[in-house]
Write a protein that holds these residues in place. Structure first.
Motif: not given
Length: 65
Positions: A5, A11, A62-63, A65
């Protein structure tokens, strides 16, 4: 395949694909990045492709996963 992300004005969902000879980072409405990974291990190749993707698309990771 890893899901990442990124943040810009919202997003951005991206897909990271690792292959034997290259790495792809792809997201809708963004410039994709392909990195030849002959010289790099998985970790370094992922770092480089993310850094280039952020630069080309003016986004921030941002991230993962």
């Amino acid at each position: 395949m890893k899901k990442l992300s990124f943040e810009r004005i919202g997003n951005i969902k991206a897909n990271l694909q690792l292959f034997d000879d290259h790495v792809f980072l792809i997201a809708e409405d963004c410039m994709s990045v392909k990195l030849c990974r002959e010289k790099y291990d998985d970790e370094k190749a992922i770092q480089l492709v993310i850094k280039e993707f952020e630069k080309l698309n003016s986004v921030i990771l941002k991230s993962i996963d």
